[in-house]
Write a protein that holds these residues in place. Sequence first.
Motif, PDB file in Angstrom:
ATOM      1  N   TYR A  67      -9.544 -34.674   3.286  1.00 24.33           N
ATOM      2  CA  TYR A  67      -9.826 -33.527   3.427  1.00 24.33           C
ATOM      3  C   TYR A  67     -10.365 -33.128   4.732  1.00 24.33           C
ATOM      4  CZ  TYR A  67      -8.233 -31.663  -0.989  1.00 24.33           C
ATOM      5  OH  TYR A  67      -7.241 -31.238  -2.193  1.00 24.33           O
ATOM      6  N   PHE A  70      -7.481 -32.050   6.554  1.00 19.81           N
ATOM      7  CA  PHE A  70      -7.279 -30.659   5.976  1.00 19.81           C
ATOM      8  C   PHE A  70      -8.112 -29.473   6.780  1.00 19.81           C
ATOM      9  CE2 PHE A  70      -5.417 -31.013   1.640  1.00 19.81           C
ATOM     10  CZ  PHE A  70      -4.364 -30.125   1.967  1.00 19.81           C
ATOM     11  N   ARG A  78      -0.166 -28.883   4.508  1.00 16.38           N
ATOM     12  CA  ARG A  78      -0.982 -29.872   3.663  1.00 16.38           C
ATOM     13  C   ARG A  78      -1.059 -31.153   4.296  1.00 16.38           C
ATOM     14  NH1 ARG A  78       2.514 -32.429  -0.152  1.00 16.38           N
ATOM     15  NH2 ARG A  78       4.609 -31.824   0.335  1.00 16.38           N
ATOM     16  N   ILE A  79      -1.944 -32.130   3.787  1.00 18.69           N
ATOM     17  CA  ILE A  79      -1.963 -33.400   4.119  1.00 18.69           C
ATOM     18  C   ILE A  79      -1.353 -34.362   3.314  1.00 18.69           C
ATOM     19  CG2 ILE A  79      -3.819 -35.171   4.704  1.00 18.69           C
ATOM     20  CD1 ILE A  79      -3.683 -32.872   7.048  1.00 18.69           C
ATOM     21  N   LEU A  80      -0.975 -35.496   3.832  1.00 21.88           N
ATOM     22  CA  LEU A  80      -0.330 -36.781   3.164  1.00 21.88           C
ATOM     23  C   LEU A  80      -1.050 -37.702   3.657  1.00 21.88           C
ATOM     24  CD1 LEU A  80       3.443 -35.964   2.613  1.00 21.88           C
ATOM     25  CD2 LEU A  80       1.741 -35.447   0.976  1.00 21.88           C
ATOM     26  N   THR A  81      -1.222 -38.759   2.869  1.00 22.42           N
ATOM     27  CA  THR A  81      -1.779 -39.960   3.638  1.00 22.42           C
ATOM     28  C   THR A  81      -0.747 -41.038   3.709  1.00 22.42           C
ATOM     29  OG1 THR A  81      -3.807 -39.828   2.033  1.00 22.42           O
ATOM     30  CG2 THR A  81      -3.241 -41.946   2.828  1.00 22.42           C
ATOM     31  N   THR A 109       1.573 -34.211  14.516  1.00 22.25           N
ATOM     32  CA  THR A 109       1.854 -34.341  13.009  1.00 22.25           C
ATOM     33  C   THR A 109       0.763 -35.171  12.517  1.00 22.25           C
ATOM     34  OG1 THR A 109       4.067 -33.914  13.504  1.00 22.25           O
ATOM     35  CG2 THR A 109       3.730 -34.893  11.227  1.00 22.25           C
ATOM     36  N   LEU A 110       0.559 -36.387  13.116  1.00 19.20           N
ATOM     37  CA  LEU A 110      -0.348 -37.284  12.828  1.00 19.20           C
ATOM     38  C   LEU A 110      -1.723 -37.197  13.004  1.00 19.20           C
ATOM     39  CD1 LEU A 110       1.981 -40.443  13.118  1.00 19.20           C
ATOM     40  CD2 LEU A 110       1.616 -38.918  11.185  1.00 19.20           C
ATOM     41  N   VAL A 138       1.916 -31.774   6.910  1.00 24.10           N
ATOM     42  CA  VAL A 138       3.450 -31.095   6.790  1.00 24.10           C
ATOM     43  C   VAL A 138       3.162 -29.822   6.157  1.00 24.10           C
ATOM     44  CG1 VAL A 138       4.317 -33.389   6.465  1.00 24.10           C
ATOM     45  CG2 VAL A 138       3.425 -32.229   4.624  1.00 24.10           C
ATOM     46  N   LYS A 142       7.875 -28.312   2.696  1.00 23.16           N
ATOM     47  CA  LYS A 142       8.325 -29.785   2.581  1.00 23.16           C
ATOM     48  C   LYS A 142       8.037 -30.609   1.552  1.00 23.16           C
ATOM     49  CE  LYS A 142      10.221 -29.750   7.100  1.00 23.16           C
ATOM     50  NZ  LYS A 142       9.541 -29.622   8.519  1.00 23.16           N
ATOM     51  N   THR A 143       8.620 -31.239   0.534  1.00 22.97           N
ATOM     52  CA  THR A 143       8.047 -31.965  -0.349  1.00 22.97           C
ATOM     53  C   THR A 143       8.359 -33.754   0.000  1.00 22.97           C
ATOM     54  OG1 THR A 143      10.289 -31.911  -1.634  1.00 22.97           O
ATOM     55  CG2 THR A 143       8.278 -30.432  -2.272  1.00 22.97           C
ATOM     56  N   ARG A 145       8.352 -36.981   2.715  1.00 22.60           N
ATOM     57  CA  ARG A 145       7.520 -37.557   3.539  1.00 22.60           C
ATOM     58  C   ARG A 145       7.982 -37.109   5.095  1.00 22.60           C
ATOM     59  NH1 ARG A 145       3.163 -39.480   1.056  1.00 22.60           N
ATOM     60  NH2 ARG A 145       2.676 -40.827   2.532  1.00 22.60           N
ATOM     61  N   PRO A 146       6.958 -37.228   5.860  1.00 25.26           N
ATOM     62  CA  PRO A 146       7.162 -37.016   7.178  1.00 25.26           C
ATOM     63  C   PRO A 146       8.183 -37.984   7.920  1.00 25.26           C
ATOM     64  CG  PRO A 146       4.975 -37.534   7.335  1.00 25.26           C
ATOM     65  CD  PRO A 146       5.633 -37.550   5.805  1.00 25.26           C
TER      66      PRO A 146
ATOM     67  N   PHE B  88       2.068 -45.657   1.941  1.00 24.86           N
ATOM     68  CA  PHE B  88       2.570 -44.676   0.802  1.00 24.86           C
ATOM     69  C   PHE B  88       4.040 -44.083   1.378  1.00 24.86           C
ATOM     70  CE2 PHE B  88      -1.922 -44.639   0.499  1.00 24.86           C
ATOM     71  CZ  PHE B  88      -2.085 -45.156  -0.593  1.00 24.86           C
TER      72      PHE B  88
ATOM     73  N   ARG C 108      11.896 -38.591   7.708  1.00 18.88           N
ATOM     74  CA  ARG C 108      12.064 -37.684   8.774  1.00 18.88           C
ATOM     75  C   ARG C 108      11.685 -38.062  10.086  1.00 18.88           C
ATOM     76  NH1 ARG C 108       9.572 -33.343   8.417  1.00 18.88           N
ATOM     77  NH2 ARG C 108       8.660 -33.737   6.109  1.00 18.88           N
ATOM     78  N   THR C 109      10.492 -38.491  10.128  1.00 15.82           N
ATOM     79  CA  THR C 109       9.728 -38.859  11.412  1.00 15.82           C
ATOM     80  C   THR C 109       9.378 -40.211  11.419  1.00 15.82           C
ATOM     81  OG1 THR C 109       9.099 -36.434  11.713  1.00 15.82           O
ATOM     82  CG2 THR C 109       7.933 -38.136  12.989  1.00 15.82           C
ATOM     83  N   PRO C 146       3.237 -38.223  18.008  1.00 17.78           N
ATOM     84  CA  PRO C 146       3.576 -37.304  17.018  1.00 17.78           C
ATOM     85  C   PRO C 146       2.240 -36.933  16.288  1.00 17.78           C
ATOM     86  CG  PRO C 146       4.213 -39.493  16.190  1.00 17.78           C
ATOM     87  CD  PRO C 146       4.038 -39.776  17.798  1.00 17.78           C
TER      88      PRO C 146
END
Lengths: 146, 146, 146, 146
Positions: A67, A70, A78-81, A109-110, A138, A142-143, A145-146, B88, C108-109, C146
Amino acid sequence: MDSEKDRLNALKEDAVQGFTAHCGLEPVSLAPGQFITRVRIRDCHLQQDGFVHAGVMATMADHTAGYASFSLVPPDQRILTVEYKINFLSPASGDYLECRSRVIQQGRTLLVTESEVYAIRGEEEDLVAKALLTMAAVSQEKTSRP
Amino acid sequence: MDSEKDRLNALKEDAVQGFTAHCGLEPVSLAPGQFITRVRIRDCHLQQDGFVHAGVMATMADHTAGYASFSLVPPDQRILTVEYKINFLSPASGDYLECRSRVIQQGRTLLVTESEVYAIRGEEEDLVAKALLTMAAVSQEKTSRP
Amino acid sequence: MDSEKDRLNALKEDAVQGFTAHCGLEPVSLAPGQFITRVRIRDCHLQQDGFVHAGVMATMADHTAGYASFSLVPPDQRILTVEYKINFLSPASGDYLECRSRVIQQGRTLLVTESEVYAIRGEEEDLVAKALLTMAAVSQEKTSRP
Amino acid sequence: MDSEKDRLNALKEDAVQGFTAHCGLEPVSLAPGQFITRVRIRDCHLQQDGFVHAGVMATMADHTAGYASFSLVPPDQRILTVEYKINFLSPASGDYLECRSRVIQQGRTLLVTESEVYAIRGEEEDLVAKALLTMAAVSQEKTSRP
């Protein structure tokens, strides 16, 4: 109207749901790229030796950093770990845990982040865990993973 | 009487208490240096996007590797998580999560372990997280970190 | 003409230059998503106790996983190491080190990879390091992370 | 005679040999629990895109943290790297790299450390890598891992 402040308040509320509500996570303060959360230590947080389970600290370290991330990305992302690494420095016990996270580098992206978890008893605090984490921003659609 | 089997059965029971009971962890099978656990996915395990929270997978990866390590040390020693790193790989959803852990190297004090977490839906399984963890075996009396 | 085979051969050659040439890296075999490399152990690879320096194993673990990733992305993309974690399992000595890397998940990345480093003396081999790594595929033009 | 100062000076010299000499590591300053080193960037440090190879930064991060740890243990103990995790934040280029390491927690056997690597060009510095590392202090006689 302060839309930045509204956004941060909405994120603070959004941070507590599902598993983090189940764990008793409470937001303390959220600023751009920085988030602090707490968990009041209860029996349901302990492991076999009577200390707080590493999983509670790891969940706080991850979620709080998520967060914090975020707060730096556009609302449609949204943010993915992606991954994290955490060291446990001392057996954790006390009144509550406090996790302090900050973004140390934001790429396209990261986002690379850092979390410190403290065990607090009365006036004393003890650094009990430290984590270095990678998050990905992401777009909402998109559902995968990047 | 099979004392090794008794010891493994006792460890399997011991693995579910406090935070892991709160998370719904169930032991599946424990052999020397190898442990498998499951969590039936419920709403209390989810994060803001409806997938299983990374904290659930991290808790499984850590705890399952910890008890895989427990199975290799003398009964008067206990296991502490020194640190771990977890990636993950896919958003996790399905009927339940299964975590498979094994000890890949046992030193005098430190055990290096590996955990794989799968999301299982019907007949299909998907590797959703992978972790590399360091455990320490310490004598029961010592309460400080190694 | 086998352009896939040409591409893999070109990558194998490309893998040895600059720092990896300085470290004595040699490609052994490259297949899609899998790469094996070697380093013949010399005095310039050792640390203060006479074992191979962790930095040599880390460099192999990283670079070999990087080129295993390269083999899976379009020719106009390059691979950057986002982060990795490595455990050192035994003091390394012997005739040479061999690193075996493979991609365990391609998004994807991001590509998640694993590397194992073995110390080889005569007919014997010993697993001396294991790493879990995250790579990013970016288009050639982009110079930022990225 | 200042034996602490002598010990630190001896450690600074000891830090450069074998692989670290091969990599061009230079000690800058060593205080109890803190060490700073540099590497002047040369062609032999680069990777395929012309930036400094991640392996150089990882070697610095590891070795500098190792000798920061050495400075805190009795002279009859040596330091082994148990494991580390490193994030690469920006492509590294410039005049030289500087690595700043410190011990964040010292247990009976294990020391948790942190390293930051900066790329320096003229007056500017850029944080290019950050690592979280676990070291073990073992007595000189023991050759096996803890």
